[in-house]
Design a protein around this motif. Structure first.
Motif, PDB file in Angstrom:
ATOM      1  N   SER A   7      50.504   2.067 -32.810  1.00 29.21           N
ATOM      2  CA  SER A   7      51.215   2.953 -33.714  1.00 29.21           C
ATOM      3  C   SER A   7      51.599   2.158 -34.940  1.00 29.21           C
ATOM      4  O   SER A   7      52.305   1.170 -34.840  1.00 29.21           O
ATOM      5  CB  SER A   7      52.484   3.484 -33.053  1.00 29.21           C
ATOM      6  N   LEU A  24      53.241  18.449 -31.820  1.00 35.59           N
ATOM      7  CA  LEU A  24      53.200  17.040 -31.410  1.00 35.59           C
ATOM      8  C   LEU A  24      54.601  16.416 -31.469  1.00 35.59           C
ATOM      9  O   LEU A  24      55.019  15.681 -30.566  1.00 35.59           O
ATOM     10  CB  LEU A  24      52.254  16.300 -32.369  1.00 35.59           C
ATOM     11  N   GLU A  45      56.701  17.639 -28.646  1.00 37.91           N
ATOM     12  CA  GLU A  45      56.322  16.982 -27.388  1.00 37.91           C
ATOM     13  C   GLU A  45      56.888  15.558 -27.316  1.00 37.91           C
ATOM     14  O   GLU A  45      57.474  15.165 -26.304  1.00 37.91           O
ATOM     15  CB  GLU A  45      54.788  16.948 -27.312  1.00 37.91           C
ATOM     16  N   VAL A  46      56.748  14.806 -28.416  1.00 40.21           N
ATOM     17  CA  VAL A  46      57.223  13.422 -28.385  1.00 40.21           C
ATOM     18  C   VAL A  46      58.750  13.387 -28.322  1.00 40.21           C
ATOM     19  O   VAL A  46      59.345  12.514 -27.677  1.00 40.21           O
ATOM     20  CB  VAL A  46      56.671  12.607 -29.586  1.00 40.21           C
ATOM     21  N   LEU A  83      55.144   5.741 -28.181  1.00 38.52           N
ATOM     22  CA  LEU A  83      54.281   5.880 -29.365  1.00 38.52           C
ATOM     23  C   LEU A  83      52.844   5.427 -29.121  1.00 38.52           C
ATOM     24  O   LEU A  83      51.937   5.856 -29.823  1.00 38.52           O
ATOM     25  CB  LEU A  83      54.875   5.088 -30.538  1.00 38.52           C
ATOM     26  N   ASP A  89      50.927   6.322 -27.021  1.00 38.54           N
ATOM     27  CA  ASP A  89      50.095   7.477 -26.668  1.00 38.54           C
ATOM     28  C   ASP A  89      49.909   8.441 -27.837  1.00 38.54           C
ATOM     29  O   ASP A  89      49.291   9.493 -27.682  1.00 38.54           O
ATOM     30  CB  ASP A  89      50.729   8.238 -25.490  1.00 38.54           C
ATOM     31  N   TYR A  90      50.516   8.126 -28.988  1.00 34.94           N
ATOM     32  CA  TYR A  90      50.439   9.057 -30.125  1.00 34.94           C
ATOM     33  C   TYR A  90      49.962   8.337 -31.395  1.00 34.94           C
ATOM     34  O   TYR A  90      50.758   8.008 -32.272  1.00 34.94           O
ATOM     35  CB  TYR A  90      51.814   9.685 -30.385  1.00 34.94           C
ATOM     36  N   ARG A 119      48.649   9.400 -33.921  1.00 31.58           N
ATOM     37  CA  ARG A 119      48.832  10.151 -35.176  1.00 31.58           C
ATOM     38  C   ARG A 119      50.296  10.140 -35.625  1.00 31.58           C
ATOM     39  O   ARG A 119      50.656  10.789 -36.598  1.00 31.58           O
ATOM     40  CB  ARG A 119      48.348  11.599 -35.004  1.00 31.58           C
ATOM     41  N   LEU A 120      51.118   9.418 -34.873  1.00 31.24           N
ATOM     42  CA  LEU A 120      52.521   9.287 -35.259  1.00 31.24           C
ATOM     43  C   LEU A 120      52.823   7.826 -35.574  1.00 31.24           C
ATOM     44  O   LEU A 120      52.173   6.927 -35.056  1.00 31.24           O
ATOM     45  CB  LEU A 120      53.441   9.770 -34.131  1.00 31.24           C
TER      46      LEU A 120
END
Ligand SMILES: [Mg+2]
Length: 389
Positions: A9, A227, A230-231, A277, A279-280, A282-283
């Motif tokens: 991230s 998203l 969810e986060v 983060l 797992d994300y 795009r963040l």
């Protein structure tokens, strides 16, 4: 700012040290004292950094350093300026710093003179600017006097509140329908329909405010809503065992506050957010004042929000417009930078301690902000010619 891309991230790094030649500031916008400032050396203005250790993810990628430097104690800030922390020296350090970032109250006449025959556009951060910083963000209320000051300013100048909070929340706190509101660091902008708005933009839609009035909404990160939700829920779940941690959903970003978390537990909270983060992709993470903020990876910030609002009002690319932006946070630096680099207007940093900044002027606290706003109104009511401070 640069995005570090060597982690799962990306993390926003600190702004580069302020350098006038890099910024290419037009001399007509420079307060004269800045030109003769004794603290212009980067030796004094660069905040030293510890070398990253190898203990774990959050240490090695600099998160912990960033958490500490995003809200450094007064003592550390003074030491960074090579000043011992006796109170006289603290005053001296602040006064020395003000040579470079003069008080917008003391220099009101200069600002007002520059604003003559220009249209002022006022941008205001909320926390730490209109309301004092408090331990519980839900209790950062706007005083009636400050609301009155903002209402009066908005009578004469287009005014926008630009906050990291959700737009709904900051709208509820301020409660003035005549303003622009940019929540989630500018990713959720609402403006009165009466103003000229760039409604041809793909992310601009018409909507209704809480009173049912038609408004324009601009949401460049709209696709990220599910998203972020969810986060947010994952962060709430994963931090619930950390005493003092508070997670907020700001619609287009999620914040993890550690103001009330024991500093010994900061590595735990940093590791927890880091793990989520991963797992994300795009963040990304940014650092505010004792808060970790998770945001969409899009090229948007408070500076872009300022540009968008100016454009919406038909005030961009004009020599007869003077935007003023008052903020106290690291995220406000993007807006200060936009004004400074474009020779467009003045950033005013609210701080009671010396800080590295892209702003031109300073104010100590929200009380001084209110005085400044009232001074602008008084100046305007007297025809915009005579200055009263
Ligand atoms: Mg703030």
């Amino acid at each position: 700012m640069d995005l570090k891309s060597n982690h799962a991230s990306p993390v926003l790094t600190d702004p580069a040290p302020i350098n006038k030649s890099r910024l290419g500031i037009h001399s007509s916008l420079l307060p004269f004292s800045q030109q003769a400032a004794s603290l212009s050396s980067t030796k004094y203005m660069t905040i030293p950094r510890k070398k990253p250790g190898k203990l774990d993810d959050v240490r090695s990628n600099g998160w912990l350093d960033a958490m500490k430097s995003s809200s450094p104690p007064r003592k550390k800030l003074l030491m960074d300026f090579n000043i011992d922390v006796a109170s006289d020296d603290a005053d001296f350090a602040y006064c020395s710093w003000m040579l470079k970032y003069p008080s917008a109250l003391n220099f009101f006449e200069q600002i007002a003179n520059y604003a003559q025959n220009k249209k002022i556009a006022m941008f205001l951060d909320y926390d730490g600017v209109l309301s004092p910083i408090v331990d519980d963000p839900d209790r950062a209320l706007l005083s009636n006097d400050m609301r009155c000051a903002v209402r009066n300013v908005a009578k004469y100048f287009p005014t926008a509140i630009i906050s990291g909070r959700s737009r709904d929340k900051v709208y509820d706190l301020v409660g003035l329908t005549e303003l622009y509101y940019a929540g989630s660091h500018g990713m959720d902008i609402m403006g009165p329909l009466s103003h000229t708005v760039s409604d041809d933009h793909a992310n601009c839609i018409k909507s209704n405010d809480e009173q049912g009035k038609e408004v324009n909404l601009f949401q460049p990160a709209r696709e990220f809503l599910p998203l972020i939700d969810e986060v947010f829920r994952t962060l709430v779940e994963n931090t619930k065992g950390i005493k003092g941690a508070k997670v907020e959903n700001h619609k287009f970003c999620a914040s993890v506050h550690y103001r009330n978390v024991d500093e010994k537990k900061w590595p735990i909270i940093a590791q927890c957010v880091h793990d989520v983060l991963k797992d994300y992709p795009r963040l990304r993470l940014t650092h505010g004042r004792k808060v970790l903020e998770v945001r969409p990876v899009i090229d948007w910030n408070k500076g872009k929000a300022v540009e968008f609002v100016l454009e919406s009002l038909g005030l961009s690319n004009r020599n007869d417009v003077l935007p003023l932006y008052i903020g106290d946070d690291r995220t406000d630096e993007d807006a200060f930078k936009v004004l400074r680099e474009g020779n467009r207007g003045y950033g005013i940093l609210v701080s009671s301690v010396p800080k590295e900044t892209n702003a031109f002027y300073s104010l100590r606290n929200p009380e001084e902000v209110m005085k400044f706003l009232n001074s602008l109104v008084a100046w305007k009511e007297q025809g915009g010619a005579k200055c009263i401070v």
